[in-house]
Design a protein around this motif. Structure first.
Motif, PDB file in Angstrom:
ATOM      1  N   GLY A 232       0.811  -1.222   0.000  1.00 20.38           N
ATOM      2  CA  GLY A 232       0.000   0.000   0.000  1.00 20.38           C
ATOM      3  C   GLY A 232       0.840   1.266   0.000  1.00 20.38           C
ATOM      4  O   GLY A 232       0.469   2.267  -0.621  1.00 20.38           O
ATOM      5  N   ARG A 233       1.992   1.215   0.692  1.00 15.29           N
ATOM      6  CA  ARG A 233       2.827   2.414   0.820  1.00 15.29           C
ATOM      7  C   ARG A 233       3.960   2.457  -0.205  1.00 15.29           C
ATOM      8  O   ARG A 233       4.786   3.373  -0.167  1.00 15.29           O
ATOM      9  N   HIS A 234       4.030   1.487  -1.110  1.00 17.97           N
ATOM     10  CA  HIS A 234       5.181   1.434  -2.025  1.00 17.97           C
ATOM     11  C   HIS A 234       5.161   2.616  -2.992  1.00 17.97           C
ATOM     12  O   HIS A 234       4.118   2.983  -3.532  1.00 17.97           O
ATOM     13  N   MET A 235       6.341   3.186  -3.222  1.00 15.35           N
ATOM     14  CA  MET A 235       6.432   4.373  -4.079  1.00 15.35           C
ATOM     15  C   MET A 235       6.422   4.026  -5.569  1.00 15.35           C
ATOM     16  O   MET A 235       6.292   4.905  -6.427  1.00 15.35           O
ATOM     17  N   ASP A 236       6.605   2.739  -5.905  1.00  9.85           N
ATOM     18  CA  ASP A 236       6.697   2.407  -7.333  1.00  9.85           C
ATOM     19  C   ASP A 236       5.568   1.471  -7.783  1.00  9.85           C
ATOM     20  O   ASP A 236       5.721   0.754  -8.762  1.00  9.85           O
ATOM     21  N   ILE A 237       4.481   1.460  -7.043  1.00 11.84           N
ATOM     22  CA  ILE A 237       3.267   0.750  -7.496  1.00 11.84           C
ATOM     23  C   ILE A 237       2.285   1.826  -7.959  1.00 11.84           C
ATOM     24  O   ILE A 237       2.057   2.806  -7.265  1.00 11.84           O
ATOM     25  N   ASP A 238       1.730   1.647  -9.156  1.00 12.86           N
ATOM     26  CA  ASP A 238       0.897   2.696  -9.747  1.00 12.86           C
ATOM     27  C   ASP A 238      -0.567   2.605  -9.334  1.00 12.86           C
ATOM     28  O   ASP A 238      -1.270   3.617  -9.322  1.00 12.86           O
ATOM     29  N   CYS A 239      -1.007   1.390  -9.059  1.00 12.86           N
ATOM     30  CA  CYS A 239      -2.436   1.202  -8.786  1.00 12.86           C
ATOM     31  C   CYS A 239      -2.601   0.080  -7.776  1.00 12.86           C
ATOM     32  O   CYS A 239      -1.936  -0.949  -7.871  1.00 12.86           O
ATOM     33  N   LEU A 240      -3.489   0.280  -6.824  1.00 11.05           N
ATOM     34  CA  LEU A 240      -3.766  -0.730  -5.807  1.00 11.05           C
ATOM     35  C   LEU A 240      -5.233  -1.105  -5.925  1.00 11.05           C
ATOM     36  O   LEU A 240      -6.105  -0.243  -5.841  1.00 11.05           O
ATOM     37  N   THR A 241      -5.493  -2.385  -6.145  1.00  9.86           N
ATOM     38  CA  THR A 241      -6.874  -2.831  -6.257  1.00  9.86           C
ATOM     39  C   THR A 241      -7.121  -3.856  -5.158  1.00  9.86           C
ATOM     40  O   THR A 241      -6.374  -4.811  -5.006  1.00  9.86           O
ATOM     41  N   PHE A 242      -8.158  -3.606  -4.363  1.00  9.76           N
ATOM     42  CA  PHE A 242      -8.348  -4.351  -3.110  1.00  9.76           C
ATOM     43  C   PHE A 242      -9.740  -4.941  -3.032  1.00  9.76           C
ATOM     44  O   PHE A 242     -10.719  -4.298  -3.418  1.00  9.76           O
ATOM     45  N   THR A 243      -9.840  -6.142  -2.522  1.00  7.87           N
ATOM     46  CA  THR A 243     -11.125  -6.674  -2.061  1.00  7.87           C
ATOM     47  C   THR A 243     -10.936  -7.150  -0.635  1.00  7.87           C
ATOM     48  O   THR A 243      -9.989  -7.906  -0.350  1.00  7.87           O
ATOM     49  N   GLY A 244     -11.824  -6.719   0.237  1.00 10.80           N
ATOM     50  CA  GLY A 244     -11.714  -7.108   1.642  1.00 10.80           C
ATOM     51  C   GLY A 244     -12.642  -6.244   2.476  1.00 10.80           C
ATOM     52  O   GLY A 244     -13.606  -5.659   1.963  1.00 10.80           O
ATOM     53  N   SER A 245     -12.341  -6.135   3.752  1.00 12.45           N
ATOM     54  CA  SER A 245     -13.233  -5.416   4.659  1.00 12.45           C
ATOM     55  C   SER A 245     -13.129  -3.903   4.454  1.00 12.45           C
ATOM     56  O   SER A 245     -12.102  -3.392   3.991  1.00 12.45           O
TER      57      SER A 245
END
Ligand code: NAD
Length: 498
Positions: A232-245
């Motif tokens: 979640g905090r990574h500087m080199d990930i462009d998009c975070l897609t989540f399923t959960g609570s």
């Protein structure tokens, strides 16, 4: 493909070899720290495997592999048709390995083997195939301009997309994200839930066999608070897609703000209203849908029909039908093909569900079915189908997501009251209305605050339809062509001609 017998599944389970590492750059790797954690089969409560407990350094390694692959263009610049063919090959490999993949879901998560085999795995293969078939049918845009200008609006892959996945439908929830993200040309990093890493690791292995280049599809295992937060905090990930609570979904919004403002897509919880009017056209079908959609997958379903809103005049008659169906859902060994009620994923979820049942009774709801637990052959974490009536919408069991086989039945006297109760929730994932009155059906569908509304049915799972939530059920949608847009950047190009 032949389906094993009960003995056949048991034998397969006994001989099953669990993967223990992550999957980075096209191969299985252990965690850099060598730390591990245990997965436990909830039907036996026995340890099944020691899995790599990754941390920041492992995440860095996976992001580098994914970024390098993206920059190389081996996948990101491949013709969409070729990418589509490879995704369709991956779908075929999932189908060929369906028994093994189903077994992984059942051992890790406790769901009945036939539900894993016929629902989770078949739908995962269908999802990969559908996006593989779709991706070369999409077109970009050219806008109206003066003669000396050519201007286009194009969609480009974002780069590195990370997917954080829950345990309730491990492979399927991953495919809902991976398939459109890969189809669009991104590299992906998947973080499975702690409890259920096996099927997603196997998918990464199959992806290489299908022809997806090394580094494009990576899996990092580990504990949410460590590896999920590092992603979640990574500087080199462009998009975070989540399923959960919803609670963890909110954390990803914070992580994004604390780091590089990565795009965040959230599929979160639900407390879904299922409204049954006295003029319901088919009471038997409505009762079967109401029961199946709260007891299927042990109620561990985000779109579970967990709040039944039933018109006062038919309440008792309707509840009797659901109770009768609930009595046929008897906990059994998840490996037995005859079982329709499996084990709860782990002890903390088991305790959580039982805690809610106790609160329901304390707050004055009337228990009319279940409320207790079972063991199968003297072991396992099983909660019996449970129904409460006389529930008020301000009770805890009407407001909070229980994520177990627990139905809260609330009665109402007219449709305005029903819609007011239905919408009085912080969630807005799915909803249903059962009536013979076409005006009430349409008006109610419009007035319900939910991303998916069913009329005289409950919850369509068709891959072509978007699935996403209003309010605190999430941001964005999975499934449908719209999901592809989530994993692309939009670019305007303005060309002035001489
Ligand atoms: P969860 O929120 O506990 O965990 C989901 C994922 O987040 C896991 O991979 C976990 O390791 C990770 N995680 C946990 N804590 C974290 C943290 N502090 N930082 C970063 N990552 C963290 O959810 P769950 O218990 O695995 O799944 C059940 C939930 O999923 C339910 O609320 C259900 O409604 C929801 N769900 C929603 C949909 C949908 O499409 N809307 C579908 C399935 C499940």
């Amino acid at each position: 493909m032949d389906l094993p017998t009960y003995e056949g599944w048991q034998k397969l389970a006994e001989n099953f070899e669990h993967q223990t590492g992550s999957f980075v750059g096209g191969e299985y790797v252990g965690s850099i720290s060598d730390r591990t954690y245990e997965t436990i089969n909830p039907a036996t409560e026995k340890v099944t495997a020691n899995i790599s407990a990754c941390d920041q350094l492992d995440v860095d390694m996976a992001v580098k592999a994914a970024r390098d692959a993206f920059k190389s263009g081996s996948w990101s610049r491949m013709a969409p048709r070729e990418r589509g063919v490879i995704l369709q090959t991956l779908a075929e490999l999932v189908s060929k390995n369906a028994n093994e993949l189903a077994l992984m879901e059942t051992i890790n998560m406790g769901k009945p083997i036939m539900e894993a085999r016929m629902a989770d795995i078949n739908l995962s293969a269908q999802c990969l195939k559908w996006y593989g078939e779709a991706i070369d049918k999409l077109t970009d845009e050219i806008i109206a301009t003066p003669d000396n200008v050519r201007a286009t609006i194009t969609r480009e892959p974002m780069g590195v997309v990370a997917a954080v996945i829950p345990w309730n439908f491990p492979l399927l929830m991953a495919c809902w994200k991976i398939a459109p993200a890969l189809a669009a040309g991104n590299s992906v990093i998947v973080k499975p839930s702690e409890q259920t890493p096996q099927s997603i690791l196997k998918l990464a292995e199959l992806a290489i066999a299908a022809g997806i280049p090394e580094g494009v599809f990576n899996v990092i295992t580990g504990v949410g608070e460590v590896v999920g937060a590092a992603i979640g905090r990574h500087m080199d990930i462009d998009c975070l897609t989540f399923t959960g609570s919803t609670a963890v979904g909110k954390k990803f919004l914070e992580y994004s703000g604390q780091s590089n403002m990565k795009t965040v897509w959230l599929e979160c919880g639900g407390k879904n209203p299922n409204i049954v009017m006295a003029d319901c056209p088919n009471m038997e079908k409505a009762a079967m849908n109401a029961a199946m959609n709260v007891f299927f997958n042990q109620g561990e379903v985000c779109a579970s029909a967990s709040r039944l809103l039933v018109e006062e005049s038919i309440r008792d008659e309707f509840l009797e039908k659901i109770i009768a169906i609930g009595q046929t859902r008897i906990p059994g060994d998840p490996l037995n093909p005859a079982t329709n009620m499996g084990a709860i994923v782990d002890r903390s979820q088991f305790d959580r569900i039982n805690g809610y049942i106790a609160i329901g009774q304390k707050e004055g709801a009337e228990l009319v079915l279940g409320g207790d637990t079972s063991k199968v052959d003297g072991k396992g974490l099983y909660v019996n189908p449970t129904i409460f009536k006389n529930v008020k919408n301000d009770m805890t069991i009407a407001r909070e997501e229980i994520f177990g086989p627990v139905l809260s039945a609330i009665s109402f006297t007219d449709i305005d009251e029903a819609v007011a109760i239905a919408n009085d929730s912080l969630y807005g994932l799915s909803a249903a209305i059962w009536t013979s009155d076409i005006n009430i059906a349409h008006k109610t569908a419009r007035n319900l605050e939910a991303g998916a509304v069913s009329i005289n049915s409950y919850s369509s799972i068709d891959i072509a339809l978007p699935f996403g939530g209003y309010k605190q059920s999430g941001i964005g949608v999975d499934k449908s062509l719209h999901a592809i847009e989530k994993y692309t950047n939009m670019k305007s190009t303005w060309l002035e001609l001489d």
